[in-house]
Motif scaffolding. Structure first.
Motif: not given
Length: 196
Positions: A26, A53, A56-57, A60, A112-113, A115-117
C-alpha cells in the motif's frame, strides 16, 4: 491488445489494483501502476475512481463484501437457528483465516487499507451484525433463543467472538489450540442464547 477506455470497467480496475497492491504494497502502489498494468492512462482510471483514496476504499469494500456475500447463504438458509449461528460464526472465522494464511501479503495490505477506509469497515461490521440479527431473531421467533432485543444481542455476539474475526488477532489464528478455543466460545455463546 491494450484495453481502451470503452472496455475499461470498474471491476477490471479493482482487479488490477488488487494485483498492484499485492506486488508493491500500500505504501508504494500508485494509480499510475494500476493504469500501466491495464495498458491505459492514469486519467482513464480516474474516470472511474476520482481519487486514489476512493480507489483504495473501493478495493477494500470489494474485499470485505466477499466475506459478507459468503455468509449470506447461511443467513438465508432454512436450518434451525442454533445450527445457522454456529455455521455462520465458523464460516466467518474460516474466511478470515483463509485470507490471512492464503495470501499474507494481500492480507497485510488490506489491514492497512481497512485502517484508512473507516466508512467501508463500519458498513461491513454493520452488515455482519445485521446478518447475525436475522439469525438471532429467527431463534427468538422459533423459541430456540431468548433475547429482548435481537439487534443488541447480535452486536454482543459479534464483539464476544472478536478474537476469531478481527484482523488484529490474525497471528493467533494459527495457534494449535485456536480451534478448540473457538468452539468453546461458540458453545458458551449459544448456551447463553438458549431459551430456558
Amino acid at each position: 491488445m491494450a484495453p481502451t477506455t470503452e472496455t475499461l470497467t470498474a471491476e477490471r480496475i479493482l482487479e488490477a489494483t488488487e494485483e498492484v497492491l499485492r506486488r508493491y504494497g500500500p505504501a508504494k502502489a500508485t494509480v499510475v501502476d494500476v493504469a500501466r498494468s491495464l495498458g491505459v492512462s492514469h486519467g482513464s482510471v480516474y474516470r472511474h475512481f476520482r481519487t486514489k483514496a476512493v480507489l483504495r476504499e473501493a478495493v477494500t469494500r470489494r474485499w470485505l463484501d466477499r466475506t459478507t456475500e459468503a455468509l449470506a447463504g447461511i443467513v438465508a438458509g432454512d436450518g434451525d437457528p442454533e445450527t445457522r449461528l454456529r455455521d455462520w460464526l465458523a464460516a466467518l472465522f474460516a474466511a478470515k483465516r483463509r485470507k490471512a494464511g492464503g495470501d499474507p501479503e494481500l492480507f497485510a495490505t488490506y489491514r492497512v487499507l481497512a485502517g484508512e477506509a473507516g466508512e467501508a469497515v463500519g458498513e461491513h461490521i454493520g452488515e455482519l451484525i445485521g446478518q447475525l440479527t436475522v439469525i438471532i431473531r429467527a431463534g427468538v421467533d422459533t423459541g430456540a433463543f431468548t433475547s429482548a432485543d435481537p439487534a443488541t444481542t447480535a452486536a454482543a455476539v459479534f464483539h464476544a467472538t472478536d478474537r476469531f474475526h478481527d484482523p488484529c488477532h490474525a497471528r493467533e489464528w494459527e495457534l494449535p489450540e485456536i480451534q478448540g478455543e473457538f468452539e468453546a466460545v461458540v458453545h458458551l455463546v449459544v448456551r447463553g442464547l438458549r431459551a430456558a
